[in-house]
Enzyme design. Structure first.
Site, mmCIF file in Angstrom:
data_model
loop_
_atom_site.group_PDB
_atom_site.id
_atom_site.type_symbol
_atom_site.label_atom_id
_atom_site.label_comp_id
_atom_site.label_asym_id
_atom_site.label_seq_id
_atom_site.Cartn_x
_atom_site.Cartn_y
_atom_site.Cartn_z
ATOM 1 N N GLU A 128 -12.796 -80.650 -44.888
ATOM 2 C CA GLU A 128 -12.781 -79.294 -44.319
ATOM 3 C C GLU A 128 -12.629 -79.317 -42.805
ATOM 4 O O GLU A 128 -13.244 -80.136 -42.127
ATOM 5 C CB GLU A 128 -14.096 -78.580 -44.687
ATOM 6 C CG GLU A 128 -13.943 -77.075 -44.748
ATOM 7 C CD GLU A 128 -13.040 -76.663 -45.910
ATOM 8 O OE1 GLU A 128 -11.855 -76.371 -45.639
ATOM 9 O OE2 GLU A 128 -13.510 -76.644 -47.061
ATOM 10 N N ASP A 180 -7.496 -80.223 -41.642
ATOM 11 C CA ASP A 180 -6.047 -80.137 -41.890
ATOM 12 C C ASP A 180 -5.289 -80.062 -40.563
ATOM 13 O O ASP A 180 -4.269 -80.715 -40.388
ATOM 14 C CB ASP A 180 -5.677 -78.974 -42.836
ATOM 15 C CG ASP A 180 -6.067 -77.604 -42.310
ATOM 16 O OD1 ASP A 180 -6.982 -77.515 -41.464
ATOM 17 O OD2 ASP A 180 -5.458 -76.609 -42.750
ATOM 18 N N GLY A 198 -11.651 -66.509 -48.053
ATOM 19 C CA GLY A 198 -11.214 -67.864 -47.730
ATOM 20 C C GLY A 198 -10.539 -68.573 -48.890
ATOM 21 O O GLY A 198 -10.577 -69.796 -48.984
ATOM 22 N N SER A 246 -7.252 -68.152 -49.729
ATOM 23 C CA SER A 246 -5.824 -68.303 -49.472
ATOM 24 C C SER A 246 -4.941 -67.291 -50.198
ATOM 25 O O SER A 246 -3.936 -67.644 -50.816
ATOM 26 C CB SER A 246 -5.379 -69.731 -49.818
ATOM 27 O OG SER A 246 -4.056 -69.924 -49.407
ATOM 28 N N ASP A 256 -2.701 -74.773 -47.383
ATOM 29 C CA ASP A 256 -2.611 -73.628 -48.281
ATOM 30 C C ASP A 256 -1.248 -73.532 -48.974
ATOM 31 O O ASP A 256 -1.186 -73.477 -50.202
ATOM 32 C CB ASP A 256 -2.959 -72.333 -47.543
ATOM 33 C CG ASP A 256 -4.408 -72.320 -47.077
ATOM 34 O OD1 ASP A 256 -5.149 -73.266 -47.405
ATOM 35 O OD2 ASP A 256 -4.799 -71.361 -46.387
HETATM 36 P P1 ADP Z 1 -6.819 -65.711 -46.978
HETATM 37 O O1 ADP Z 1 -5.453 -66.318 -47.001
HETATM 38 O O2 ADP Z 1 -7.883 -66.763 -46.856
HETATM 39 O O3 ADP Z 1 -7.109 -64.816 -48.119
HETATM 40 P P2 ADP Z 1 -5.734 -64.545 -44.615
HETATM 41 O O4 ADP Z 1 -6.327 -63.775 -43.502
HETATM 42 O O5 ADP Z 1 -4.992 -65.793 -44.296
HETATM 43 O O6 ADP Z 1 -6.918 -64.813 -45.663
HETATM 44 O O7 ADP Z 1 -4.724 -63.624 -45.415
HETATM 45 C C1 ADP Z 1 -5.077 -62.341 -45.851
HETATM 46 C C2 ADP Z 1 -3.914 -61.385 -45.568
HETATM 47 O O8 ADP Z 1 -2.849 -61.634 -46.505
HETATM 48 C C3 ADP Z 1 -4.285 -59.933 -45.790
HETATM 49 O O9 ADP Z 1 -4.851 -59.381 -44.631
HETATM 50 C C4 ADP Z 1 -2.930 -59.310 -46.115
HETATM 51 O O10 ADP Z 1 -2.209 -59.077 -44.928
HETATM 52 C C5 ADP Z 1 -2.218 -60.414 -46.860
HETATM 53 N N1 ADP Z 1 -2.358 -60.238 -48.320
HETATM 54 C C6 ADP Z 1 -2.941 -61.076 -49.191
HETATM 55 N N2 ADP Z 1 -2.868 -60.620 -50.456
HETATM 56 C C7 ADP Z 1 -2.215 -59.446 -50.395
HETATM 57 C C8 ADP Z 1 -1.823 -58.463 -51.379
HETATM 58 N N3 ADP Z 1 -2.103 -58.610 -52.667
HETATM 59 N N4 ADP Z 1 -1.162 -57.366 -50.936
HETATM 60 C C9 ADP Z 1 -0.879 -57.215 -49.625
HETATM 61 N N5 ADP Z 1 -1.226 -58.085 -48.676
HETATM 62 C C10 ADP Z 1 -1.887 -59.190 -49.026
HETATM 63 MG MG MG Z 2 -4.529 -67.441 -45.433
#
Ligand code: ADP
Ligand code: MG
Length: 393
Positions: A43, A46, A133, A135, A181
């Protein structure tokens, strides 16, 4: 019931198909699914060219689509309840709707590779918890890239697809993410962990097929505000540490080199460096523990990783520490074989290796005790290593 099963992929696909019908009065021709992930060990290394060992989970972004005969992509996300309309007749640029920029980046990646993109309507659903978290962003980009492979009747080499997705996130969403990721999302295989050397970008799939074990993911449901700033400062401290140690890559630094230069490195760089060097080593040990089927070693490596992230790298928080402690209290007698925070930290999720037959009791107990201590109901679900991004039907 505190313990939630994962929605079936086929149900998610059906939901996306219905969405496309309701929203665009269109029948779905192509459906793509891309999983979220948890990191088992390795952790915050990367971005240090370290070694990581994630697995894809049975939580997905699913996107279905059909050609619409125009030169526009119209893409609706059920999560955000917004539709992005993107002109495909010229090179796609960054636009106003933030989440759609992940998609714009992927579309541009295909254009940059010489593909002419036909207009299409698409509908997105997701079972990946947000801000946990796990992805969701790489799942979003990888799902669209996989869908485009279907629409264009082409197949990108897996590495190129993962790189395209990473580039989309860098250039269009301004997130300087590492390769973990998108590589996990693109390369994952059922019943395998993905061992990634983030320095050489080599990957190896490590079989993890014991049907009696599973991974319990516990979302603390908190996300502390410092996380973005702290991520940037950890990256800076790691860079500074490597410079002070006079090395080109962290995999060439030994533990005794860090200890010999402890005063000179100074606090907190010395502690950051010790985490990085030990965590890289722990990941190699975890891989050999899995090869030897030594779950006991894996368990103590997970504990050591958590302590290091908490004390040396300082990216944990009271809720993550609590969730890990509660799992540890249950212990091997109760079917808990190891537990640690996973992902960037300051909230988000823990990953706990469990005996599958004790899972309902473990989940019930974690949920109850975490709620008692914090007042927050956590989100818990289990997953064995899942398949990577794929076209379905
Ligand atoms: P993680 O990848 O850990 O979930 P991130 O901050 O890297 O967190 O990514 C989250 C972002 O990805 C959200 O704020 C959004 O912009 C986009 N996202 C993820 N899933 C969706 C979805 N199903 N519809 C629209 N946007 C999404
Ligand atoms: Mg992400």
């Amino acid at each position: 019931v505190p313990f939630h099963l994962n929605p079936d992929l086929s149900d998610l696909a059906a939901e996306a198909t219905r969405g496309l019908q309701d929203h665009f009065s269109a029948k779905s021709d192509f459906t793509a699914a891309a999983p979220g992930r948890v990191n088992l060990i390795g952790e915050h290394i990367d971005y240090c060219g370290g070694l990581v060992l994630p697995l894809a989970i049975h939580r997905y972004v699913v996107i279905c689509a059909t050609l619409n005969g125009s030169s526009q992509a119209r893409i609706h996300s059920a999560t955000t309840k917004e539709t992005a309309t993107i002109d495909l007749s010229s090179p796609v640029e960054v636009g106003e709707i933030p989440w759609a920029n992940y998609l714009r980046g992927v579309l541009r990646g295909f254009q940059n590779r010489g593909h002419h993109l036909p207009g299409f309507d698409a509908f997105i659903v997701s079972s990946i918890p947000h801000g946990a978290g796990l992805s969701s962003s790489a799942a979003l980009t990888c799902a669209l890239a996989t869908l485009l492979e279907g629409l264009l009747d082409t197949v990108l080499p897996t590495r190129e697809k993962a790189k395209l997705c990473q580039q989309a996130e860098h250039d269009f969403a301004q997130v300087p993410c590492g390769i973990m990721d998108p590589f996990t999302c693109a390369y994952a295989q059922a019943d395998h962990l993905i061992y990634i050397d983030c320095q050489t970008e080599e990957i190896e799939r490590i079989p993890f097929g014991d049907p009696e074990l599973t991974f319990l993911i516990a979302n603390t449901m908190v996300r502390h505000q410092l996380s973005d700033g702290a991520y940037a400062s950890r990256r800076r401290e790691a860079e500074e540490g490597l410079r002070l140690l006079g090395k080109n890559q962290w995999q060439d630094v030994t533990r005794s080199e860090v200890e010999e230069r402890w005063e000179e490195l100074g606090d907190p760089i010395n502690r950051r460096a010790l985490h990085i060097v030990n965590e890289i080593f722990r990941t190699t040990l975890a891989v050999s523990a899995i090869h030897r089927n030594s779950i006991e070693s894996l368990s103590s490596l997970m504990s050591a990783s958590h302590h290091s992230l908490s004390d040396l790298f300082e990216v944990s928080c009271s809720e993550l520490d609590l969730m890990v402690q509660l799992a540890r209290n249950i212990g091997p007698a109760g079917g808990v074989l190891g537990s640690r925070m996973t992902g960037g930290g300051f909230g988000g999720s823990t990953v706990t290796l469990c005996e599958i037959d004790k899972l309902p009791d473990i989940a019930a107990s974690l949920s109850r005790d975490y709620k008692k201590a914090t007042g927050i109901t956590p989100q818990l679900f289990a997953s064995r290593p899942a398949q990577g991004a794929q076209l379905i039907r």
